[in-house]
Design a protein around this motif. Structure first.
Motif, PDB file in Angstrom:
ATOM      1  N   ALA A  92       0.828  -1.210   0.000  1.00  0.00           N
ATOM      2  CA  ALA A  92       0.000   0.000   0.000  1.00  0.00           C
ATOM      3  C   ALA A  92       0.863   1.260   0.000  1.00  0.00           C
ATOM      4  O   ALA A  92       0.561   2.242  -0.695  1.00  0.00           O
ATOM      5  N   ALA A  93       1.949   1.236   0.779  1.00  0.00           N
ATOM      6  CA  ALA A  93       2.850   2.394   0.822  1.00  0.00           C
ATOM      7  C   ALA A  93       3.555   2.592  -0.517  1.00  0.00           C
ATOM      8  O   ALA A  93       3.710   3.725  -0.989  1.00  0.00           O
ATOM      9  N   LYS A  94       3.975   1.501  -1.137  1.00  0.00           N
ATOM     10  CA  LYS A  94       4.641   1.605  -2.436  1.00  0.00           C
ATOM     11  C   LYS A  94       3.687   2.182  -3.490  1.00  0.00           C
ATOM     12  O   LYS A  94       4.086   2.989  -4.335  1.00  0.00           O
ATOM     13  N   LYS A  95       2.415   1.783  -3.423  1.00  0.00           N
ATOM     14  CA  LYS A  95       1.425   2.317  -4.351  1.00  0.00           C
ATOM     15  C   LYS A  95       1.250   3.814  -4.137  1.00  0.00           C
ATOM     16  O   LYS A  95       1.179   4.593  -5.099  1.00  0.00           O
ATOM     17  N   MET A  96       1.200   4.242  -2.865  1.00  0.00           N
ATOM     18  CA  MET A  96       1.071   5.667  -2.562  1.00  0.00           C
ATOM     19  C   MET A  96       2.279   6.461  -3.033  1.00  0.00           C
ATOM     20  O   MET A  96       2.164   7.617  -3.428  1.00  0.00           O
ATOM     21  N   SER A  97       3.453   5.856  -2.958  1.00  0.00           N
ATOM     22  CA  SER A  97       4.697   6.580  -3.278  1.00  0.00           C
ATOM     23  C   SER A  97       4.830   6.893  -4.758  1.00  0.00           C
ATOM     24  O   SER A  97       5.593   7.786  -5.136  1.00  0.00           O
ATOM     25  N   ARG A  98       4.120   6.124  -5.598  1.00  0.00           N
ATOM     26  CA  ARG A  98       4.166   6.323  -7.057  1.00  0.00           C
ATOM     27  C   ARG A  98       5.598   6.281  -7.599  1.00  0.00           C
ATOM     28  O   ARG A  98       5.977   7.020  -8.503  1.00  0.00           O
ATOM     29  N   GLY A  99       6.413   5.421  -7.006  1.00  0.00           N
ATOM     30  CA  GLY A  99       7.781   5.266  -7.478  1.00  0.00           C
ATOM     31  C   GLY A  99       8.755   6.289  -6.937  1.00  0.00           C
ATOM     32  O   GLY A  99       9.953   6.253  -7.254  1.00  0.00           O
ATOM     33  N   ASN A 100       8.295   7.211  -6.129  1.00  0.00           N
ATOM     34  CA  ASN A 100       9.167   8.231  -5.548  1.00  0.00           C
ATOM     35  C   ASN A 100       9.741   7.758  -4.213  1.00  0.00           C
ATOM     36  O   ASN A 100       9.189   6.896  -3.541  1.00  0.00           O
ATOM     37  N   GLY A 101      10.823   8.375  -3.808  1.00  0.00           N
ATOM     38  CA  GLY A 101      11.382   8.159  -2.481  1.00  0.00           C
ATOM     39  C   GLY A 101      11.711   6.716  -2.178  1.00  0.00           C
ATOM     40  O   GLY A 101      11.979   5.900  -3.068  1.00  0.00           O
ATOM     41  N   VAL A 102      11.699   6.399  -0.874  1.00  0.00           N
ATOM     42  CA  VAL A 102      12.005   5.051  -0.389  1.00  0.00           C
ATOM     43  C   VAL A 102      10.934   4.632   0.611  1.00  0.00           C
ATOM     44  O   VAL A 102      10.515   5.430   1.454  1.00  0.00           O
ATOM     45  N   VAL A 103      10.475   3.387   0.484  1.00  0.00           N
ATOM     46  CA  VAL A 103       9.610   2.780   1.493  1.00  0.00           C
ATOM     47  C   VAL A 103      10.437   1.727   2.220  1.00  0.00           C
ATOM     48  O   VAL A 103      10.842   0.722   1.624  1.00  0.00           O
ATOM     49  N   ALA A 104      10.703   1.967   3.483  1.00  0.00           N
ATOM     50  CA  ALA A 104      11.529   1.063   4.294  1.00  0.00           C
ATOM     51  C   ALA A 104      10.677   0.373   5.344  1.00  0.00           C
ATOM     52  O   ALA A 104       9.550   0.799   5.635  1.00  0.00           O
ATOM     53  N   VAL A 105      11.221  -0.694   5.914  1.00  0.00           N
ATOM     54  CA  VAL A 105      10.590  -1.374   7.042  1.00  0.00           C
ATOM     55  C   VAL A 105      11.565  -1.377   8.200  1.00  0.00           C
ATOM     56  O   VAL A 105      12.722  -1.797   8.060  1.00  0.00           O
TER      57      VAL A 105
END
Length: 408
Positions: A92-105
């Motif tokens: 869900a976070a990756k979808k929100m990011s639209r390819g921008n930035g970084v999604v980390a855990v």
């Protein structure tokens, strides 16, 4: 909006380089239980910065998983549900990011399911795995099949950084960045051996930055390849500029992001944090065997009054909720020097906005916008430029008078 933000940054501060990506030098720290989930992390990433999902007990954001596990004492069932929740949150976070930035855990080394969380984060295509609450000496092995995932340990002093660098170098792996967290100011679990040790001058940013830069030089490592991210107590543009002038490549913030409009916790959670006075914020021993910092709300005040007695009476006992979240738990394992409460239960109450029963982690320093709850975008723009929005408080449910903080 991303284009505008990047143009502003190019005129002022260097970008954070991570695994071939150029990011705004702002890192949103991981905050559990459920305080930083997909909405917060995805929003941060969408603006070109570094967003972080906390892996701990994410099922609490998913009603169907809570129906399956809410009354269960089946540890395997709960652990499985949390892996499903983690996968959902990352996607869900990756979808929100639209390819921008970084999604980390963010994953605590101290949790029993640490290795499983690391594998799931990688399989769910997280851009980075951030590990604190212990030395992740085995992280390179756990992520061997996922070379594109950035590995970011959280450490507090030069000694710990040296241990990680030397151990990982023998495995032909280096951290992709290092978070340097100062326990004197940070929220939640702190990287110090005891509550008394959080003020150790060896944790000061100038000391650790200078020592780490020298260590990298001594080990023959290019400092450009291992960005240093300072975290703990940061709340102003001036601090960001000063720390980057000292050698930091980015800054990490937790509490200021927790109280944004997009923060994943209940509005009462945010109100407790923004309305806390300095005397309301206390440091104590967690069940994880680490000092922790939180707001002195009714549950915590009551617990601290009884802490000494509970520690004297400590003895091993079965987990009361069927969820052995920590590899070593002071309450379950009867460790008298550790905290004597169920941390998952209390943090879950806080996530849901239960002020009387919740444990509300918070950093020690003031917040960028005082008691105003603003957007992620406004926070990042202020940190990068020093330009403040008009500080009219966002309309939101207020804390009832019968749930006020306990007087100091």
């Amino acid at each position: 909006m991303l284009r505008r933000t990047l143009i502003v940054l190019h005129s002022a501060l260097e970008l954070l380089k991570l695994k071939g990506k150029s990011l705004l030098p702002i890192v949103q720290g991981g905050m559990g239980v459920g305080v930083s989930a997909h909405r917060l992390a995805g929003t941060v990433a969408s603006l070109g910065a570094f967003g972080t999902i906390s892996s701990v007990d994410l099922r609490r954001h998913h009603p169907d998983l809570m129906v399956q596990t809410g009354r269960s004492r089946d540890k395997a069932l709960i652990d499985s549900a949390n892996l499903v929740a983690l996968d959902r949150e990352v996607n869900a976070a990756k979808k929100m990011s639209r390819g921008n930035g970084v999604v980390a855990v963010n994953i605590m080394k101290a949790v029993a399911e640490y290795a499983a969380y690391v594998r799931q984060a990688c399989e769910s295509n997280a851009d980075a795995v951030v590990v604190g609450a212990g030395l992740p000496l085995d992280l390179p092995e756990l992520t061997t099949n996922f070379p594109k995932v950035a590995l970011v340990p959280i450490l507090s002093d030069v000694r710990g950084i040296g241990v990680i660098l030397k151990k990982w170098m023998r495995k032909n792996r280096l951290p992709d960045a290092i978070v340097i967290e100062n326990p004197r100011y940070a929220a939640g679990h702190l990287g110090a051996p005891s509550a008394d040790a959080v003020n150790n001058p060896n944790f000061a940013f100038p000391v650790v930055l200078e020592g780490t830069l020298q260590l990298l030089k001594d080990l023959g490592l290019e400092r450009e390849n291992i960005p240093l991210i300072t975290g703990g107590g940061i709340h102003s543009h001036e601090q960001v500029v000063k720390l980057m002038g000292m050698g930091a490549n980015a800054v990490q913030l937790g509490t200021p992001f927790a109280v944004t409009e997009e923060g994943d916790a209940h509005p009462n959670f945010k109100k407790v944090l923004v309305e806390a006075r300095p005397e309301d914020i206390v440091t104590f021993m967690s069940v994880a065997g680490l000092p922790a910092r939180a707001v002195r709300t009714p549950w915590l005040a009551n617990y601290l009054e009884k802490e000494e007695k509970l520690q004297r009476m400590a003895k091993p006992k079965a987990c009361t909720v069927g969820f052995d979240c920590l590899a070593q738990c002071g309450l379950r394992d009867g460790i008298s020097k550790h905290g004597q409460f169920c941390i998952d239960t209390q943090l879950a109450f806080a996530l849901a906005g239960d002020i009387r029963r919740g444990l509300f982690f918070r950093g020690s320093e003031k917040l960028p916008f005082g008691n105003s709850i603003r957007s992620v975008r406004e926070l990042i723009e202020y940190l990068l430029t020093g330009i403040r929005p008009a500080l009219a408080a966002v309309a939101s449910p207020t804390v009832r008078s019968d749930q006020a903080l306990v007087p100091a």
